[in-house]
Motif scaffolding. Structure first.
Motif, PDB file in Angstrom:
ATOM      1  N   ALA A 196       1.015  -1.248  -0.035  1.00 17.09           N
ATOM      2  CA  ALA A 196      -0.071   0.013   0.008  1.00 17.09           C
ATOM      3  C   ALA A 196       1.002   1.316   0.030  1.00 17.09           C
ATOM      4  O   ALA A 196       0.612   2.111  -0.689  1.00 17.09           O
ATOM      5  CB  ALA A 196      -0.808  -0.152   1.180  1.00 17.09           C
ATOM      6  N   THR A 238      -2.788  -4.936  -3.010  1.00 14.22           N
ATOM      7  CA  THR A 238      -2.776  -4.895  -1.504  1.00 14.22           C
ATOM      8  C   THR A 238      -3.376  -5.981  -0.931  1.00 14.22           C
ATOM      9  O   THR A 238      -2.935  -6.918   0.202  1.00 14.22           O
ATOM     10  CB  THR A 238      -3.175  -3.506  -0.905  1.00 14.22           C
ATOM     11  OG1 THR A 238      -2.287  -2.376  -1.603  1.00 14.22           O
ATOM     12  CG2 THR A 238      -3.027  -3.527   0.238  1.00 14.22           C
ATOM     13  N   LEU A 333      -6.591   1.110   1.968  1.00 14.46           N
ATOM     14  CA  LEU A 333      -5.538   0.537   1.958  1.00 14.46           C
ATOM     15  C   LEU A 333      -5.093   0.436   3.282  1.00 14.46           C
ATOM     16  O   LEU A 333      -3.739   0.029   3.826  1.00 14.46           O
ATOM     17  CB  LEU A 333      -4.517   1.276   1.042  1.00 14.46           C
ATOM     18  CG  LEU A 333      -4.669   1.457  -0.286  1.00 14.46           C
ATOM     19  CD1 LEU A 333      -3.711   2.387  -1.089  1.00 14.46           C
ATOM     20  CD2 LEU A 333      -4.723   0.109  -0.950  1.00 14.46           C
TER      21      LEU A 333
END
Length: 382
Positions: A196, A238, A333
């Protein structure tokens, strides 16, 4: 474009891109008569299985490999000097930088220092030091393992002063890698928080490069395509990592680094002091600051922000919609919205503002940024 084969791009560095590209490294070294590489990386990467596999593969092909990984998360001059001592003591013939920004920056700075032995910061680009980069440099190869800085395709290294923490830029076209082995498989095992943070670093590079004031239509096009790739890939890389999302992020990272030869801006000047003063991860520092920096830049540059919003396929094509998107992306994220969440305290603000105003990035921001602007942006983000 399929994601399970290796492609070659020349821009201008030769880039071998795709799953399995790293397997070509031994044959490349042999073809170029190189037998004793110094591999420069950071302590985290040095301990990972894929790195050990790279070293083992080279040793199995009868290469003499020396690894230098004694570097800081945010590299300092003494790291470069220690690495150069290893070069001297072990009679190397080439440098392979493996890793993210820290490892590649130190590797590139060692490449410079091998045949340029005056004080390292004499070569600081901000004081015209590039004119002193006159000697040959060792054969230099880069292998990125994160999708953030794009340092693998760069011509500069950012190294901090051990004492003052001020960042210096060492720059020369000679410091560009001869070849990049960009293998997205090497990024597959990055933990979500690093994926991220480095991904937001790549997004910051592309956005700031597009907005930077110097005219460079080639970089503008590259930056917008980088933004588009990240829009599709970062959240998936992610949380549900696959080869396609990792490949898109690795490509977008390189595109951001190519584009920011045009310049960066206010976000990087907000982020750099957090890394040098508080040792904050550079990507995380950019991620927290980017919504605030972009909001600062909207007035007077609405057309540019409309193009960014259109590239992101937002319903509303405006700067405000871009800022909203950035906050929402950080939430997705698991990146905090405030500086206090990453260790910044109110007593840090004055020093941070001083360092940000002294930083090299913001002179290329589309609008001027004063020290008071930096202070107010930090307070807003606090």
């Amino acid at each position: 474009m399929t994601f399970d084969k290796v492609y070659q791009y020349n821009f201008p560095t030769t880039i071998r891109f795709g799953a399995g590209a790293i397997k070509e490294l031994p044959a490349y070294l042999q073809a170029n008569g190189l037998k004793r590489p110094l591999i420069v990386t950071d302590p985290t990467v040095a301990a990972l299985p894929f790195f050990k596999a790279i070293v083992a593969d080279l040793e199995a092909h009868s290469f003499s490999v020396e690894v230098f990984s004694d570097i800081h998360k945010n590299p300092v001059k003494s790291d470069v000097y220690k690495g150069t001592e290893v070069w001297d003591q072990t009679s190397r013939d080439s440098v392979i930088g493996v890793g993210g920004g820290a490892g590649l920056d130190v590797a590139r700075a060692i490449v410079l220092r091998v045949n340029h032995r005056e004080d390292l910061f004499k070569y600081d680009d901000l004081i015209g030091g590039d004119i002193y980069v006159t000697n040959d440099v060792p054969h230099f190869i880069t292998v990125p393992t994160t999708s953030g800085t794009g340092s693998e395709v760069g011509r500069s290294a950012i190294i901090s002063d051990d004492e003052t923490h001020q960042k210096k830029i060492l720059f020369s076209p000679k410091l560009m890698a001869k070849i990049v082995f960009a293998d997205p498989v090497l990024t597959m095992d990055l933990p979500p928080h690093i994926t991220a943070a480095t991904g937001m670093d790549a997004l910051t590079h592309n956005m700031e490069a597009f907005l930077a004031k110097n005219p460079h239509p080639l970089c503008d096009g590259i930056a917008l395509e980088g933004i588009y790739l990240i829009k599709d890939a970062l959240e998936k890389a992610t949380h549900q990592s696959d080869l396609e999302s990792r490949s898109k992020m690795l490509m977008a990272s390189m595109m951001g680094a190519i584009a920011f030869q045009k310049g960066l801006g206010v976000v990087h000047s907000l982020a750099h002091p957090l890394s040098s003063l508080l040792d904050t991860h550079h990507g995380l520092a950019n991620a927290v600051n980017i919504p605030y920096g972009m909001e600062f830049n909207i007035a007077g540059f609405e057309d540019k922000f409309r193009r960014i919003a259109k590239t992101l396929e937002l319903k509303e094509e405006s700067g405000e919609a871009v800022v909203k998107y950035l906050f929402e992306l950080n939430t997705k994220l698991n990146i905090p919205h405030h500086l206090t969440d990453i260790g910044v305290k109110s007593e840090h603000i004055e020093t941070l503002a001083d360092l940000a105003f002294a930083d090299f990035a913001h002179p290329n921001n589309p609008k001027p940024v004063t020290r008071e602007d930096f202070k107010q942006l930090y307070l807003k983000a606090l």
